[in-house]
Structure formats: structure tokens, C-alpha cells
Design a protein around this motif. Sequence first.
Motif, short mmCIF file in Angstrom:
data_model
loop_
_atom_site.label_atom_id
_atom_site.label_comp_id
_atom_site.label_asym_id
_atom_site.label_seq_id
_atom_site.Cartn_x
_atom_site.Cartn_y
_atom_site.Cartn_z
N SER A 1 0.81 -1.23 0.00
CA SER A 1 0.00 0.00 0.00
C SER A 1 0.84 1.27 0.00
CB SER A 1 -0.92 0.01 1.23
OG SER A 1 -0.14 0.08 2.43
N HIS A 2 2.15 1.13 0.06
CA HIS A 2 3.03 2.31 0.09
C HIS A 2 2.95 3.04 -1.25
CE1 HIS A 2 6.66 4.76 0.36
NE2 HIS A 2 6.69 4.49 1.66
N PRO A 3 3.02 4.37 -1.24
CA PRO A 3 2.94 5.14 -2.51
C PRO A 3 3.93 4.69 -3.57
CG PRO A 3 2.71 6.62 -0.64
CD PRO A 3 3.03 5.27 -0.07
N ILE A 4 5.17 4.33 -3.19
CA ILE A 4 6.12 3.93 -4.23
C ILE A 4 5.72 2.58 -4.82
CG2 ILE A 4 8.02 5.22 -3.18
CD1 ILE A 4 9.19 2.57 -2.23
N ALA A 5 5.06 1.74 -4.03
CA ALA A 5 4.59 0.46 -4.55
C ALA A 5 3.45 0.68 -5.53
CB ALA A 5 4.15 -0.44 -3.40
N ARG A 6 2.55 1.59 -5.20
CA ARG A 6 1.41 1.86 -6.08
C ARG A 6 1.88 2.49 -7.39
NH1 ARG A 6 -1.06 3.76 -1.22
NH2 ARG A 6 -0.88 5.91 -1.97
N ALA A 7 2.97 3.27 -7.33
CA ALA A 7 3.49 3.87 -8.56
C ALA A 7 4.04 2.80 -9.49
CB ALA A 7 4.57 4.89 -8.23
N GLY A 8 4.64 1.78 -8.93
CA GLY A 8 5.07 0.62 -9.71
C GLY A 8 6.20 0.88 -10.67
N ALA A 9 7.04 1.87 -10.39
CA ALA A 9 8.14 2.21 -11.30
C ALA A 9 9.46 2.16 -10.54
CB ALA A 9 7.93 3.59 -11.90
N ALA A 10 10.56 2.02 -11.30
CA ALA A 10 11.88 2.06 -10.68
C ALA A 10 12.08 3.39 -9.97
CB ALA A 10 12.96 1.85 -11.73
N VAL A 11 12.84 3.37 -8.89
CA VAL A 11 13.05 4.59 -8.10
C VAL A 11 14.54 4.92 -8.04
CG1 VAL A 11 10.99 4.24 -6.68
CG2 VAL A 11 13.16 3.24 -5.96
N THR A 12 14.83 6.16 -7.73
CA THR A 12 16.21 6.61 -7.56
C THR A 12 16.44 6.91 -6.08
OG1 THR A 12 15.66 8.95 -7.81
CG2 THR A 12 16.12 7.69 -9.83
N PRO A 13 17.70 7.05 -5.67
CA PRO A 13 17.95 7.46 -4.29
C PRO A 13 17.27 8.78 -3.94
CG PRO A 13 19.96 6.59 -5.25
CD PRO A 13 18.94 6.67 -6.36
N GLU A 14 17.20 9.68 -4.92
CA GLU A 14 16.54 10.97 -4.67
C GLU A 14 15.05 10.77 -4.36
OE1 GLU A 14 20.23 11.69 -6.94
OE2 GLU A 14 18.56 10.30 -7.17
N ASP A 15 14.42 9.80 -5.02
CA ASP A 15 13.00 9.53 -4.77
C ASP A 15 12.77 9.04 -3.35
OD1 ASP A 15 12.37 10.13 -7.43
OD2 ASP A 15 12.69 8.06 -8.08
N LEU A 16 13.79 8.44 -2.76
CA LEU A 16 13.64 7.80 -1.45
C LEU A 16 14.19 8.65 -0.31
CD1 LEU A 16 14.85 4.23 -2.50
CD2 LEU A 16 12.49 4.95 -2.11
#
Length: 295
Positions: free
Chosen positions: A174-189
Motif C-alpha cells: 500500500s506504500h505510494p512507491i509500490a502503487r506507482a510501480g516504477a523504478a526509483v532513484t535514491p533521490e526519490d527515497l
Amino acid sequence: MELRHLQHFVAVAEDQHFTRAAERLMVSQSGLSASIRALERELQTPLFVRTTRRVTLTPAGRALLTEAERILAQVRSAHEAVAAVQGVLRGMLALGSEQCIAGVHLASLLAAFRRQHPDVEICLRQAGSGALAEEVAAGRLDLAFAVRGEREDTDQLRAVPLTSEPMIVLSHASHPIARAGAAVTPEDLGDEVFVDFHPDWGPRRTTDSVFAAAGVRRSVALEVNDVHTLLDLVEEGLGVAVVPRHFRHKRKSLTALPVKGTGETVYETVALLPPSQATSPAARALMALLETQDA
């Protein structure tokens, strides 16, 4: 200086107690004390600070301990090398490993080793990669399975590559990054709450390197020392974790996404060994067995 003096010295340093060390060595306490006094006379310096409850090393004692452990390890290796030439592998295999190390199935490897070499005693220590590297370099471990750091491949330590893999981020579904479903960068996190291991563990060291290389500061609010607790905390939605890719198979309920923008930083596992001439026959036999399992 006699070997037994060094053996007695190391035992007292480990137990921090003359009585316990004497019991372990199966010698009299008076004989053990005399042995330590003889060593101190030869070196012309106290090696221990003695109190009624325990003994601690002096600066000279700490310096001697490193060398004494290395000398005793070399003597043990010499005995084992002679036995190996005679066709019998015996003695002890002192092995270290991180948790859930990639590139080796430790339990099955050790079981196969025991079947082939039943006269070798296996001693296993689990710790972080930094501590394991120091143990191998000091001669306290024959080899260790760890995560490559910055201090390997020295005069006292060599690293044999096993495998490498990228890092991923694990989160609750249910986390927002999971719902986005895209690769992430360190900046995103950068603003996330992190669950991670203690700083000496390989995955933590790799993740710290990823964020440092990206110039992103992060806060580890939940610091643990085992894989299952990390996964439990992430599953309860208490934070996210950046971990090696093979961790995604350990908890199917979590969402795993690639971490991009990590440059050359990867999670690389290695076998840490002393220089070739100082590698014990048991360690060489274990590495040979590992190569056949990988083939």
C-alpha cells in the motif's frame, strides 16, 4: 618465546580471567600465571592489568594479541598442511559468514564438506562483513563469505568474487512507491523512513554507498540485526528497505522495485581468504568444493 606461552596468553586474553583460561587449557592456575610472567619478563612489559574480578590487556598486550593469534594460526596451518600431504585432511575449519549471503548455500556446502572430510572440525561464526574481514586478516578465521568492502585485497587479505547483483527497494503493497510501480532513484527515497541493518553488515554498507554516491542523505530509524525482523517491519508498513535483489524471494507479500541511478555500486559477495601461501588446506578444500557446486 615458546608456543605454549603464546597459547596461554591468548586464552587469558579471550577469557579475561586466569581461572577460566586455566580450566579451558586444562593446566594449573599457578602454571598458567608462571607462563604469563615468563612472557612478560621476556618482553620486558606487563601484558595484563589484573584486578580481583578480571584481567584486561595493556596496550602492549593488545599489540601482542594480534601477532600471537596470527602465529598460532600459521602453526595450525603448518600441521594441517603436513597432514594433507599424508593424505588426510584434519584439524579445524574456522569459517565466517554474513546472513543470507548470495552466491553460496552455506548449509548444503558445509554438509557436503563434512561428508568428504569427516575428520575436520567445523567452527562457524556469523557477523558483519567488516568484522569478518578483520578476523580473516588476523588469522582467527580461515575464510569468510562476505560482501566486498573497501579494505579487501591487501597483503593480509584477498577477495575471491562469488556473485553480484543490483539493489532493490522493498515496501508494503500500500506504500505510494509500490502503487506507482516504477523504478526509483535514491533521490526519490530521500524522505522515506528506512529499515536497515547495523552499519557493519554488507547490505547496509552497500546501501550507504549508493546514497552517498548520489549525494542523498537518509535516516535509518529502524536498525536491526537479522533479515526476518527487517522484513517484518517493512511488512507492517513501518518503513522501506533497500536490499540486494535476492531478498525479494524471502517475502512474496512485499513489493520489490528496482533502484536506478546507482552508478557502479552493486552488492558483490566474495570469499575472503588470507594470501595463497597462508591459506589452510581445509579452506582450499572448501573453496574447491564450492567451485564444483557452482559448475
